[in-house]
Scaffold this active site. Structure first.
Site, short mmCIF file in Angstrom:
data_model
loop_
_atom_site.label_atom_id
_atom_site.label_comp_id
_atom_site.label_asym_id
_atom_site.label_seq_id
_atom_site.Cartn_x
_atom_site.Cartn_y
_atom_site.Cartn_z
N CYS A 267 0.83 -1.40 -0.06
CA CYS A 267 0.08 -0.06 -0.01
C CYS A 267 1.01 1.31 0.04
CB CYS A 267 -1.03 0.15 1.22
SG CYS A 267 -1.99 -1.40 1.33
N1 SAJ Z 1 6.46 2.42 8.60
C1 SAJ Z 1 7.56 3.28 9.21
N2 SAJ Z 1 7.14 4.13 10.06
C2 SAJ Z 1 5.87 4.48 10.62
C3 SAJ Z 1 4.92 3.52 10.03
C4 SAJ Z 1 5.00 2.52 8.96
O1 SAJ Z 1 8.69 3.12 8.63
O2 SAJ Z 1 5.70 5.23 11.52
C5 SAJ Z 1 6.84 1.39 7.76
C6 SAJ Z 1 6.49 -0.07 8.11
O3 SAJ Z 1 7.68 -0.53 8.61
C7 SAJ Z 1 6.15 -0.77 6.65
C8 SAJ Z 1 5.50 0.31 6.04
O4 SAJ Z 1 5.79 1.72 6.71
O5 SAJ Z 1 7.41 -1.11 5.90
C9 SAJ Z 1 3.92 0.48 6.04
O6 SAJ Z 1 3.61 0.08 7.30
P1 SAJ Z 1 2.06 0.37 7.63
O7 SAJ Z 1 1.74 0.17 9.15
O8 SAJ Z 1 1.42 1.49 6.86
O9 SAJ Z 1 1.57 -0.98 7.24
P2 SAJ Z 1 0.59 -1.54 5.61
O10 SAJ Z 1 1.18 -1.18 4.68
O11 SAJ Z 1 -0.17 -2.68 6.04
O12 SAJ Z 1 -0.41 -0.32 5.70
C10 SAJ Z 1 -1.86 -0.37 6.07
C11 SAJ Z 1 -2.55 0.53 5.23
N3 SAJ Z 1 -4.03 0.18 5.17
C12 SAJ Z 1 -4.57 0.20 4.12
O13 SAJ Z 1 -4.11 0.68 3.02
C13 SAJ Z 1 -5.87 -0.37 4.01
C14 SAJ Z 1 -2.46 1.86 5.82
O14 SAJ Z 1 -3.40 2.80 5.44
C15 SAJ Z 1 -2.66 2.11 7.36
O15 SAJ Z 1 -2.47 3.34 7.69
C16 SAJ Z 1 -1.71 0.79 8.01
O16 SAJ Z 1 -1.95 -0.47 7.48
C17 SAJ Z 1 -1.92 1.13 9.44
O17 SAJ Z 1 -2.30 2.15 9.88
O18 SAJ Z 1 -1.43 0.08 10.00
#
Ligand code: SAJ
Length: 433
Positions: A267
């Site tokens: 995403c």
């Molecule tokens: N990450 C960082 N710093 C942060 C947050 C995340 O480096 O502060 C990195 C994570 O390690 C990962 C990537 O970004 O590699 C994505 O992390 P994520 O927590 O956003 O996980 P996703 O990709 O599963 O995102 C989903 C998304 N959901 C949908 O698209 C429906 C996102 O919109 C959500 O915000 C996220 O989950 C969430 O909140 O956990």
């Protein structure tokens, strides 16, 4: 002329049975729909027919076992569905260009069999314009049906958060757009019949498409912000995590994000490119979104440079040194490696001719070792690339006993001071013990 409805009202076909489609299929089944789950992956369909989950998701297995979903690879079954929901991936190519192929392919399969009166809903994350400019013509071309008259088209972007056990498909609020009011009404009736959360009606397909891209681009730019701070504060000897936690005491107008070794998943690092490319085709250059992507894409290299710095301080070259990369998955406690920064870290280490060993408790493959002991044996440095629970529980005593001299904590998930008290060199992202 009203299309004659020939399909039973409560039948729904879900196209694409991954993290998004399978939970939706199980939920619709629980809400007494007759569900047909369709996927092109015969292996996945065979597993599902045997009630075996094709991916790890603790909460889903029981519901899958109790379900009466018909799993198949046969798109002809679309002819039996009143509602068809497309949940296929929307990845990017290596050059970051959007790959709308899976969506187009799904539409062509559906169009060949869908009956008049069908409601087609796209859940896959796409840039504004895809529903009307790609999905609609693809459905009309092969079906001979007219959108908005013979069938309806809506967009309800998925909001699945893999590994999240608090928010899931049944309780996450949704937004919904459609080609016309009648389609919006039908799609609203479907979603409000299966989910226990508000469904916000948007004024158009494009608005609904834009919502999802905006919410994920918001996350990407905020991560880029703290990643840039981490690199700057490394030079200023300021602990970026302490500063973010300090800023988090502000009860309004601040939302904490955290620096790391990169941004992975299907995403966050992908969705902005869909908007960047579409806007470019329409005369606007998203410099800010592009810069955020550039900053986040540099983090794996920055992490390897931290390892090089720590080795150099010990007069050790990265070339030929055994380096353990702990974590392949893109986020904690999942087995998904799509766009994982770990893959980039491994590539950068291999460019420097390091001897790379990889361990991830959620992913066993031929290129990784299958236990921590083998991973840590004779290493010159460890990179923590994923904050799996197994890694956050690592103790200084264990790491010293294992002979680990250097830890680069790509997720700032350890208490660096504890490790440096044991004589282990610790560096985080924007944090040094
Ligand atoms: N990450 C960082 N710093 C942060 C947050 C995340 O480096 O502060 C990195 C994570 O390690 C990962 C990537 O970004 O590699 C994505 O992390 P994520 O927590 O956003 O996980 P996703 O990709 O599963 O995102 C989903 C998304 N959901 C949908 O698209 C429906 C996102 O919109 C959500 O915000 C996220 O989950 C969430 O909140 O956990």
């Amino acid at each position: 002329m009203k299309a004659k409805l020939t399909t039973p009202k409560n039948t729904v076909a879900i196209i694409g049975l991954g993290y998004v489609g399978l939970p939706l299929a199980v939920l619709a089944d629980q809400k007494k729909y007759q569900v047909i789950g369709i996927d092109i992956d015969i292996e996945k369909v065979t597993k599902l027919q045997k009630k075996i989950l094709p991916f790890k998701d603790g909460t889903l297995i029981e519901d899958l076992r109790k379900s009466t979903i018909l799993f198949t690879t046969d798109f002809k079954k679309v002819s039996e569905a009143r509602t068809v929901v497309i949940c296929v991936p929307t990845p990017v190519h290596d050059n970051h260009m959007p790959d709308i192929g899976p969506v187009r392919g799904a539409c062509e399969h559906i169009a060949a069999y869908m009956k008049p009166g069908t409601l087609v809903v796209l859940e896959s994350t796409v840039n504004p314009g895809v529903s009307e400019e790609i999905v609609l013509p693809a459905l009309e071309a092969k079906s001979g049906l007219k959108a908005g008259v013979d069938f309806h088209l809506a967009h309800c972007p998925e909001r699945i958060n893999p590994g999240d056990h608090k928010w899931d498909v049944h309780n996450i609020p949704r937004v919904l757009g459609a080609l016309n009011p009648e389609g919006l009404k039908k799609a609203y009736a479907f979603y409000t019949s299966i989910i226990e959360a508000p469904v916000k009606k948007m004024a158009s397909l494009k608005e609904a498409e834009a919502v999802k891209i905006v919410e994920n681009s918001f996350r990407d730019i905020n991560i880029a912000f703290v990643n840039e701070l981490a690199r700057s504060f490394s030079k200023l000897n300021i602990n970026v995590m302490n500063v973010i936690n300090g800023a988090s005491t502000k009860p309004f107008a601040f939302m904490a994000h955290y620096p790391g070794c990169g941004v992975g998943g299907h995403c966050i690092p992908v969705d902005p490119y869909y908007l960047i490319e579409y806007a470019k085709q329409n005369g606007f250059n998203h410099r800010f979104l592009s810069l955020a992507r550039e900053i986040n894409n540099q983090m794996p290299r920055f992490t390897v440079e931290l390892v090089q710095e720590c080795l150099r301080a010990k007069n050790i070259s990265l070339k030929g040194s055994k380096i353990a990369v702990l974590g392949l998955a893109y986020k904690p406690n999942v087995s998904d490696i799509r766009e994982s920064p770990s893959l980039e870290i491994i590539k950068e280490l291999q460019k420097e001719e390091a001897d790379v060993v990889v361990f991830d408790p959620f992913i066993k493959n031929e290129s990784s070792v299958h236990n921590m002991k083998d991973a840590l044996k004779d290493v010159k440095a460890v990179i923590i690339a994923t904050a799996h629970s197994a890694f956050t529980k690592l103790t200084p005593a264990y790491m010293r006993k294992s002979g680990v001299p250097i830890i680069v904590d790509g997720r700032n998930c350890l208490d660096g001071k504890r490790f440096s008290d044991y004589g282990i060199v610790y560096r985080g992202i924007g944090v040094s013990a």
